[in-house]
Motif scaffolding. Structure first.
Motif, mmCIF file in Angstrom:
data_model
loop_
_atom_site.group_PDB
_atom_site.id
_atom_site.type_symbol
_atom_site.label_atom_id
_atom_site.label_comp_id
_atom_site.label_asym_id
_atom_site.label_seq_id
_atom_site.Cartn_x
_atom_site.Cartn_y
_atom_site.Cartn_z
ATOM 1 N N ARG A 101 3.414 0.463 -3.522
ATOM 2 C CA ARG A 101 3.038 -0.069 -4.663
ATOM 3 C C ARG A 101 3.891 -1.067 -5.292
ATOM 4 N NH1 ARG A 101 -0.641 2.606 -2.528
ATOM 5 N NH2 ARG A 101 -2.503 3.607 -3.825
ATOM 6 N N ASP B 294 -5.716 0.882 -4.462
ATOM 7 C CA ASP B 294 -6.097 2.192 -4.816
ATOM 8 C C ASP B 294 -7.519 2.428 -4.517
ATOM 9 O OD1 ASP B 294 -3.629 2.988 -6.130
ATOM 10 O OD2 ASP B 294 -4.338 2.035 -8.073
ATOM 11 N N ASP C 10 -8.758 4.103 1.502
ATOM 12 C CA ASP C 10 -8.086 5.480 2.083
ATOM 13 C C ASP C 10 -7.297 5.399 3.160
ATOM 14 O OD1 ASP C 10 -10.412 6.948 0.639
ATOM 15 O OD2 ASP C 10 -11.313 5.328 1.664
ATOM 16 N N TYR D 173 1.015 -1.218 0.101
ATOM 17 C CA TYR D 173 -0.037 -0.213 -0.008
ATOM 18 C C TYR D 173 0.867 1.193 -0.014
ATOM 19 C CZ TYR D 173 -3.533 3.345 1.657
ATOM 20 O OH TYR D 173 -4.506 4.497 1.805
#
Length: 376
Positions: free
Chosen positions: A235, A262, A265, A232
């Motif tokens: 990536r 993606d 949040d 996260y």
């Protein structure tokens, strides 16, 4: 050796009947409960648990297994002589064994040898066979090897979870949550919280709130021995670790295709001791045992509540209760087993209990967890 393919007309008839059986099974099942949990230490913030342990196979993975079977059937990957093979830490395998038996298909679960005895027994109860491996990182290749050897189909939940699930509607878990929240004081949750095994549930939650134009944020909870949190942040799809997760059902040693960062949040990486401590604290409050991944989700949900309180926000948080603790009676809910594994968590359980009551995050957890995204 591969079994002979059935005649096209016969195969189509079998698929129609297989889909009918799965749909009929769904019609016989009610929705899972949404349980309010008191948060005395967080005025104006409501917490709910989506209790997926009430599915016929006892966990969140029942939804996934149903979707995977429908996906495979409608893609023409299964026929009446197929052997279904799956790589799993247990819960998905229990659910897939259930649907295999429903369709009259053989089922083999490829699992780490450390999988709880209760899960192994549940798979065998459904008529499945367990193929145990010493190295958890080999379950993928071993599953494909077995499927090839048996002329079967490797279901591959880690690749197909996010694409097999209809995230727009069709009573997916997100749609169910919002329908059940309609009469609550805060009908649109501020946060949805789920841990990641395949990543498919998080993908469904994140896509659904965007599709419906809700302001709800989605938080992913990750286990200690897992690469999802670091993926996260960076990536980097090539991330690998050599250890399997100690929290069964969540956390992966590699980045899975169904994990879509993606749509998230925020993420919280929870140390295993705190996942299990939260599990015990919540079990006592509910009056029944829950699994370790639910403890992971609780810590992440309280991280969201902490931020809301700091911002003087009111609202609701919905987290997943992934499965019941009965499956872990000889492991996570056994004090001697925890002690032997270096996971004795009485102190952490007491600290989480105090956190729920008074709203103050334990100092030791502040130093140990990792936060990213909107929570950082």
């Amino acid at each position: 050796m591969k079994p002979d393919k059935p005649a096209p007309a016969s195969h189509r008839a079998w698929v129609r009947e297989a889909v009918r059986r799965i749909d009929a099974d769904f019609q016989r099942s009610s929705d899972t409960h949404l349980i309010p949990v008191a948060l005395p230490g967080f005025a104006g913030i409501s917490l709910y648990l989506k209790d997926e342990s009430s599915h016929p196979t006892g966990s969140l993975k029942h939804r996934l297994a149903r979707s995977l079977f429908l996906h495979a059937l409608c893609n023409g990957w299964l026929h009446e002589h197929s052997t279904v093979v799956e790589a799993s830490s247990g819960s998905t395998a229990i659910s897939e064994a259930y649907f295999s038996r429903l369709l009259g298909l053989a089922f083999v679960a490829v699992m780490p040898r450390s999988t709880s005895a209760e899960k192994i027994a549940a798979i065998e109860f459904q008529g499945g066979r367990c193929h145990l491996v010493d190295d958890p990182t080999t379950i993928y290749a071993e599953s494909q090897r077995l499927a090839d050897e048996l002329g079967g189909h490797y279901m591959d939940q880690f690749t197909y979870a996010e694409r097999a699930t209809d995230w727009r509607a069709n009573n997916n878990i997100a749609e169910s949550i919002f329908a059940q929240m309609r009469l609550e004081p805060f009908p649109v949750p501020a946060w949805l919280v789920s841990s990641a095994g395949t990543g498919g549930t998080l993908a469904t939650l994140g896509r659904y709130v965007r599709y419906c134009r809700h302001e709800t944020l989605v938080c992913g909870a990750d286990a200690e021995r897992s690469v999802f949190f670091d993926h996260y942040l960076a990536r980097d799809a090539g991330l690998r670790i050599e250890q399997g997760s100690r929290i069964e059902g969540i956390g992966r040693p590699r980045v899975e295709a169904s994990f879509i960062p993606d749509v998230l949040d925020a993420m919280v990486k929870v140390p295993d001791l705190w996942s299990l401590g939260a599990m015990h604290a919540l079990s006592r409050r509910l009056g029944r045992p829950v699994g370790g991944s639910t403890g992971t989700n609780l810590v992440a949900a309280l991280a969201c509540a902490r931020q809301m309180r700091e911002r003087a926000e009111s609202g609701a948080i919905v987290a997943l209760l992934c499965d019941g603790g009965q499956r872990y009676s000889r492991t996570y809910h056994d004090a001697a087993w925890l002690q032997a594994q270096g996971l004795a968590c009485e102190h952490e359980a007491a600290a989480v209990d105090a956190w729920l009551s008074h709203g103050q995050v334990p100092a030791a957890l502040l130093a140990a967890w990792r936060l990213a995204g909107d929570l950082s």
